[in-house]
Structures are given as C-alpha cells and as structure tokens.
Design an enzyme around this catalytic site. Structure first.
Site, PDB file in Angstrom:
ATOM      1  N   ASP A  84      48.141  46.991  21.909  1.00  0.00           N
ATOM      2  CA  ASP A  84      46.491  47.587  22.137  1.00  0.00           C
ATOM      3  C   ASP A  84      46.542  48.723  21.072  1.00  0.00           C
ATOM      4  OD1 ASP A  84      44.258  47.855  23.438  1.00  0.00           O
ATOM      5  OD2 ASP A  84      44.989  49.099  24.763  1.00  0.00           O
ATOM      6  N   HIS A  85      45.492  48.731  20.279  1.00  0.00           N
ATOM      7  CA  HIS A  85      45.134  49.677  19.280  1.00  0.00           C
ATOM      8  C   HIS A  85      46.294  50.218  18.289  1.00  0.00           C
ATOM      9  CE1 HIS A  85      41.232  50.603  20.923  1.00  0.00           C
ATOM     10  NE2 HIS A  85      41.883  50.494  21.936  1.00  0.00           N
ATOM     11  N   GLU A 135      39.304  46.011  14.740  1.00  0.00           N
ATOM     12  CA  GLU A 135      38.033  46.815  15.538  1.00  0.00           C
ATOM     13  C   GLU A 135      37.211  47.234  14.386  1.00  0.00           C
ATOM     14  OE1 GLU A 135      39.301  49.356  18.498  1.00  0.00           O
ATOM     15  OE2 GLU A 135      37.756  50.811  18.078  1.00  0.00           O
ATOM     16  N   HIS A 177      36.742  54.602  26.843  1.00  0.00           N
ATOM     17  CA  HIS A 177      38.251  54.327  27.453  1.00  0.00           C
ATOM     18  C   HIS A 177      38.057  55.435  28.742  1.00  0.00           C
ATOM     19  CE1 HIS A 177      40.076  52.723  23.729  1.00  0.00           C
ATOM     20  NE2 HIS A 177      40.051  51.640  24.487  1.00  0.00           N
ATOM     21  N   GLY A 178      38.499  55.021  29.981  1.00  0.00           N
ATOM     22  CA  GLY A 178      38.584  55.864  30.991  1.00  0.00           C
ATOM     23  C   GLY A 178      37.314  55.811  31.691  1.00  0.00           C
ATOM     24  N   GLY A 208      37.397  49.356  27.299  1.00  0.00           N
ATOM     25  CA  GLY A 208      36.923  50.361  28.500  1.00  0.00           C
ATOM     26  C   GLY A 208      36.328  49.711  29.491  1.00  0.00           C
ATOM     27  N   ASN A 231      42.420  49.191  31.997  1.00  0.00           N
ATOM     28  CA  ASN A 231      43.708  49.999  31.839  1.00  0.00           C
ATOM     29  C   ASN A 231      43.699  51.155  32.838  1.00  0.00           C
ATOM     30  OD1 ASN A 231      46.034  51.353  31.336  1.00  0.00           O
ATOM     31  ND2 ASN A 231      45.363  52.176  29.566  1.00  0.00           N
TER      32      ASN A 231
HETATM   33  P1  13P Z   1      40.099  51.363  30.210  1.00  0.00           P
HETATM   34  O1  13P Z   1      41.301  52.361  30.331  1.00  0.00           O
HETATM   35  O2  13P Z   1      38.727  52.210  30.233  1.00  0.00           O
HETATM   36  O3  13P Z   1      40.035  50.352  31.379  1.00  0.00           O
HETATM   37  O4  13P Z   1      40.267  50.882  28.796  1.00  0.00           O
HETATM   38  C1  13P Z   1      41.092  50.017  28.716  1.00  0.00           C
HETATM   39  C2  13P Z   1      41.135  49.693  27.038  1.00  0.00           C
HETATM   40  O5  13P Z   1      40.080  49.385  26.450  1.00  0.00           O
HETATM   41  C3  13P Z   1      42.447  49.152  26.527  1.00  0.00           C
HETATM   42  O6  13P Z   1      42.432  49.146  25.166  1.00  0.00           O
END
Ligand code: 13P
Length: 287
Positions: A84-85, A135, A177-178, A208, A231
């Site tokens: 991821d990223h 991305e 995110h978050g 996100g 996440n």
């Molecule tokens: P969240 O933590 O907001 O669910 O986002 C997860 C995410 O995009 C991981 O790349």
C-alpha cells in the site's frame, strides 16, 4: 496460493461491485481477514503499508505468514497481497519478496516523474505476474506518517497514467485516510465520473474507506470504483473490543491475561467489520 489482483478487480468492475483491501498489522489481523473472506466466499486484498511491513519485521516475514495461513487455514478464495502506498524501492523489495500486487504511489512527484517511475514498476511487476496500482492526486489525511492534503485528481493525468499498462488506478476525489472531519465536503462524483469517462474499463480505487457513508460508497461503485481500502476502521473495532475486555476486568479473571484470550475479542471485532464492509461492497459470494 496468492494471486495478482488484476483478474478479481476486472471482474468486480464488470460486475459492479468492489473488492475490499483490508490492511494488516499482525497475525490476528491477517487471520481475521482471511477467515472472513473464506466464510463470505469473497475475494480479498491484504494491504501492507511500508510502516506495517517494517513492524512485522520485513516483507519476507509477511509473505511467509500469509502463504502459510492460506495453506493451513484452507483458504480457497482469491487472495492478493498488496503493498500500500509504496515508494519505488519498496515496490521492488515487495516484488522480490513474493507479494502478488504493489501500489506505486508517485502522486507526490511531478506528473512526468510519476509517469516514468510507474512505467518502470509496471515492466518489472508484470514480468513476474504482479499487478500494479498507481496513484494520481494525493489522498488526504495521515497514514503511517505520510501526510496528504487531499486533492482531486486531474482526469487527463489519470488517463496518462492509465495508458501505461497499470492494472488499477487510485485517484484522489476528496477522500481522506482516517476519520473524516465534521466539515468534510464529501466525495467529488463529478471528478470520478470524468476520470471514468477517460479511463474506460480501468478498475478505480477508493482509498480512505473508513467512515464514508454507504450511499456514497454505492454511488462510487456505480461510477467505476472496484477496490476500496479500509484500514482505520478495523483498528478502531479492535481497540474498542480490547478496551471493553480489559475494562470489564476479564484479563484478571482466571487465565484471561493469556494473549490468545486477551486478543480474541479484538480479532472477532475485526471479522465483524470486514464482513460488514464486504456486504456493503457487494463482494460476498463473488470468489
Ligand atoms: P482508512 O484508514 O481511512 O480506512 O484508509 C485506508 C487506506 O486508504 C489505505 O490505503
């Protein structure tokens, strides 16, 4: 056996549902997500951030744990293990370690640099059957120390990146995110629609996923989103269930301090969150 995420996401895009990417942190997370995917007969993507990879002592450990679990838990649904990223170097490391999918996040670079680096990762990954997410337009909020302001992607830049032979594309559409702030403006469906018009069959990725209202999730899927990343929500579920166990004094009753007991409510809570998301995303029964 791990599979590339390409086929499952092409199927999801054509079938108008989304596959969840659930980020893992340790054994409990991985086990909870794999068991839920199997129980729901759903394809699944296990996401690993660079920070979580480091926490789990390195990508080889992650690959070993996930492959071992797939075999020993008898998991037969399609599972992709995805960085991821990722930075350029970490994409290379994950491809070498045995990941089946990587995200190269060049969104912080100027577009021409993003294009060049994405092209290189595509060539390397595809030579090993590994799928690639790229991305455009950064995702807002903070994840593992990476902070983004959150901006809407330029559809023309999305098209330029999509044309490089990538397998799926993450485009910023106001997602963060978050947890979402009270004054969040919501997803920009105008941007998403414009991106889909230009990128055609390319499966789109919504980062996100925590806290996005169900109606917005469904609309995003109808406009080409085929992968949704979650996440924080699993972390919150795990923390709340663990807190409840300890505050009820259960860790002090009998052998309640045994980690297998102490971590069980949190693990069950992750399972419930993953199942709820799979229901909303429409991936149940699609393995
Ligand atoms: P969240 O933590 O907001 O669910 O986002 C997860 C995410 O995009 C991981 O790349």
């Amino acid at each position: 056996m791990l599979v590339s995420a390409k086929e499952m996401l092409d199927k999801a895009k054509a079938g108008h549902y989304a596959v969840g990417q659930f980020n893992i942190n340790n054994l409990e997370w991985t086990k909870a997500i794999l068991l839920t995917a199997q129980e729901c007969n759903s394809p699944v993507i296990l996401g690993v951030s660079e920070g979580a990879g480091k926490y789990m002592t390195g990508y080889k450990t992650v690959v070993g744990m996930v492959n071992g679990m797939i075999e020993e838990l008898g998991i037969t649904v399609p599972v992709a293990l995805h960085l991821d990223h990722g930075s350029f170097d970490h994409c290379v490391k994950c491809i070498e370690a045995g990941f089946s999918s990587v995200m190269f996040d060049g969104s912080h670079d100027p577009i021409d640099v993003n294009v060049e680096k994405t092209k290189e990762i595509v060539a390397l990954a595809h030579s090993k059957g590994v799928s690639v997410e790229a991305e455009v337009g950064s995702i807002g909020g903070e994840e593992d120390g990476v902070v983004g302001m959150g901006e809407c992607a330029d559809p023309k830049e999305c098209k330029a990146i999509a044309d490089l032979g990538i397998d799926f594309l993450a485009a910023g559409i106001g997602n963060i995110h978050g947890k979402y702030p009270e004054n969040w403006a919501g997803l920009s469906f105008e941007t998403l629609d414009a991106i889909q018009q230009l990128t055609g069959d390319m499966p789109l990725v919504l980062h996100g996923g925590t806290g996005i209202p169900v109606d917005m999730i469904k609309k995003a899927i109808s406009l080409g989103v085929a992968k949704i990343n979650v996440n924080t929500e699993c972390q919150l579920s795990f923390a709340a269930a663990t807190r409840e166990y300890i505050e009820a004094g259960k860790d002090q009753q009998g052998k309640g301090f045994d980690p297998r007991k102490l971590l069980a409510p949190g693990t069950e809570a992750i399972k419930a969150t993953v199942k709820e998301k799979m229901e909303i995303f429409g991936s149940i029964g699609k393995a």
